[in-house]
Design an enzyme around this catalytic site. Sequence first.
Site, PDB file in Angstrom:
ATOM      1  CG  ASP A  23      29.403  81.324 -23.922  1.00  0.00           C
ATOM      2  OD1 ASP A  23      30.435  81.278 -24.601  1.00  0.00           O
ATOM      3  OD2 ASP A  23      28.350  80.732 -24.232  1.00  0.00           O
TER       4      ASP A  23
ATOM      5  CE  LYS B  39      35.839  79.635 -21.542  1.00  0.00           C
ATOM      6  NZ  LYS B  39      34.365  79.810 -21.406  1.00  0.00           N
ATOM      7  N   GLY B  40      37.560  85.083 -22.107  1.00  0.00           N
ATOM      8  CA  GLY B  40      38.304  85.978 -22.996  1.00  0.00           C
ATOM      9  C   GLY B  40      38.737  87.232 -22.261  1.00  0.00           C
TER      10      GLY B  40
ATOM     11  CG  ASN C   9      34.296  74.076 -29.784  1.00  0.00           C
ATOM     12  OD1 ASN C   9      35.425  74.549 -29.880  1.00  0.00           O
ATOM     13  ND2 ASN C   9      34.012  73.080 -28.967  1.00  0.00           N
TER      14      ASN C   9
ATOM     15  N   GLY D 172      34.010  80.929 -28.403  1.00  0.00           N
ATOM     16  CA  GLY D 172      33.822  82.319 -28.800  1.00  0.00           C
ATOM     17  C   GLY D 172      34.205  83.150 -27.594  1.00  0.00           C
ATOM     18  CG  HIS D 173      37.314  82.637 -25.515  1.00  0.00           C
ATOM     19  ND1 HIS D 173      38.408  82.107 -24.877  1.00  0.00           N
ATOM     20  CD2 HIS D 173      36.348  81.699 -25.438  1.00  0.00           C
ATOM     21  CE1 HIS D 173      38.115  80.889 -24.453  1.00  0.00           C
ATOM     22  NE2 HIS D 173      36.873  80.608 -24.790  1.00  0.00           N
TER      23      HIS D 173
ATOM     24  NE  ARG E 162      44.023  53.435 -30.860  1.00  0.00           N
ATOM     25  CZ  ARG E 162      44.042  52.261 -30.222  1.00  0.00           C
ATOM     26  NH1 ARG E 162      45.131  51.897 -29.571  1.00  0.00           N
ATOM     27  NH2 ARG E 162      43.024  51.463 -30.242  1.00  0.00           N
TER      28      ARG E 162
ATOM     29  CD  GLN F 234      35.034  74.468 -25.939  1.00  0.00           C
ATOM     30  OE1 GLN F 234      36.148  73.988 -25.835  1.00  0.00           O
ATOM     31  NE2 GLN F 234      34.745  75.350 -26.863  1.00  0.00           N
TER      32      GLN F 234
ATOM     33  CG  ASN G  43      31.222  79.366 -32.659  1.00  0.00           C
ATOM     34  OD1 ASN G  43      30.826  79.039 -33.768  1.00  0.00           O
ATOM     35  ND2 ASN G  43      32.460  79.202 -32.255  1.00  0.00           N
ATOM     36  CB  THR G  44      25.794  79.023 -32.989  1.00  0.00           C
ATOM     37  OG1 THR G  44      25.494  79.126 -31.592  1.00  0.00           O
ATOM     38  CG2 THR G  44      26.826  77.934 -33.200  1.00  0.00           C
ATOM     39  N   GLY G  45      25.266  82.440 -32.645  1.00  0.00           N
ATOM     40  CA  GLY G  45      24.206  83.445 -32.596  1.00  0.00           C
ATOM     41  C   GLY G  45      22.945  82.971 -31.881  1.00  0.00           C
TER      42      GLY G  45
ATOM     43  CG  ASP H 280      27.943  94.641 -15.245  1.00  0.00           C
ATOM     44  OD1 ASP H 280      28.745  93.719 -15.017  1.00  0.00           O
ATOM     45  OD2 ASP H 280      27.499  94.898 -16.380  1.00  0.00           O
TER      46      ASP H 280
ATOM     47  N   GLY I 198      34.070  91.255 -12.232  1.00  0.00           N
ATOM     48  CA  GLY I 198      33.808  92.032 -13.442  1.00  0.00           C
ATOM     49  C   GLY I 198      32.578  92.902 -13.238  1.00  0.00           C
TER      50      GLY I 198
END
Length: 429
Positions: free
Chosen positions: A13, A16-17, A38, A40-41, A142, A223, A299-301, A332, A412
Amino acid sequence: MAAIVIVGAQWGDEGKGKATDILGGQVDYVVKPNGGNNAGHTVVVNGEKYQLKLLPAGLLSENAMPILGNGTVINLEALFEEIDGLEARGADASRLRISANAHLVAPYHRTLDRVQERFLGKRAIGTTGRGIGPTYSDKVARVGLRVQDVFDESILRQKITSALDVKNQILVKLYNRRAIEAEEIVQYFLSYADRLRPMVIEAEYEVNKGLDEGKSVLMEGGQATMLDVDHGTYPFVTSSNPTAGGACVGSGIGPTRITSSLGIAKAYTTRVGAGPFPTELFDKWGEYLQVTGGEVGVNTGRKRRCGWYDSVVARYATRVNGFTDLFITKLDVLTGIGEIPICVAYDVDGVRHDEMPLTQSEFHHAEPIYETMPAWEEDITGCRTFEELPQRAQDYLHRIEELSGCRISYVGVGPGRDETIVINDVMQS
Ligand code: GDP
Ligand code: IMO
Ligand code: MG
């Protein structure tokens, strides 16, 4: 030609998005090399927020071909739900392609993920419950299912039947659950075959051919380094290799072709799920970062655990990923906090460690040794060049650059696409 890997430098988190979105407009392919739904971007374009889970954030870059690489694990139900959701908002998912070698998340993988976590009790990993671990376990053992298997009904049936022969014993005898009917699972996968077929390609060939022709590729890692099954805080990790080397394996691009390894790190640190986190804060500052940074898992809040910047982790990530550049996000969020502690080393049972301790037990005992810098008061969200930043913000960045062992090329200053300072453009490296 550029082949850039985007890697989370902390516990996920990091932004990356956003990094993918900034560079995605300049490349021909955006390949997701690892993970599944799994992740979330988040991407914020013109104030509109998109949260991508299984799909690469590069899907929103208009000219790039988004690809789910061979190293990903795909839940078909989640895939089509996400595509439909994005298309309803006007996004174009028609360019999406999927490697025939990517693995499939079966409904029994999700069941196993949840019952295994429950079984672990206090030792639970805090997974996202999406079946990621069991799917990668089957891949390595496998006995997994690959995307291409959906197009060969008899192979698909054979594989599912033999996988369930074992898994049903585990589900019924160990976890006291009902057995799963193989035919139910076969029909579940076959129901997606027609819609899936046109998306499936030999992705590894496609991206290498592109590179041969001078095109550019971005690998959008899911991840992060500290969640890597080899290099992370095992066993509190995910089950793939989100590091730069893993991106080569997960996209079929040879390491000699990589032109930049771009590490994404927040100006502080967060973690979701269980596991050690030396700079974690349990005081008002932890809450401050959580609230001001909007630190809630996509993803999971779940609320993200928050702490100060850890330069031992940053140096480690620089090393195992061969970072050429760093993207520091969320600067920021530190505005106006008075003083900013930076972890420069650990104290482990009275011994100073400047680098990652040898064992996980030592890491669990690591107490951060801090150095403190004064924070700036000015609003920095409007800054677009390094020179426009207040002197104290510049000093903070210079210090974390020095401690992290890698140049900072992007900063950023807000979630939006344009709220970014570009110091070195990796497309030109
Ligand atoms: P990812 O999983 O690495 O793509 O990161 P996430 O999307 O899960 O979490 C990063 C969050 O930080 C998102 O809500 C982004 O919109 C936000 N974000 C990214 N960069 C910045 C930044 O520079 N400043 C602020 N305030 N927010 C940012
Ligand atoms: P992005 O790509 C943050 C964490 C989970 C759990 C552990 C294992 O958005 O950075 P899994 O379901 O993968 O078996 O869970 O890894 N985790 C993440 N944490 N960001 C992510 O993805 C994560 N993906 C997995 O919380 O601790
Ligand atoms: Mg995320």
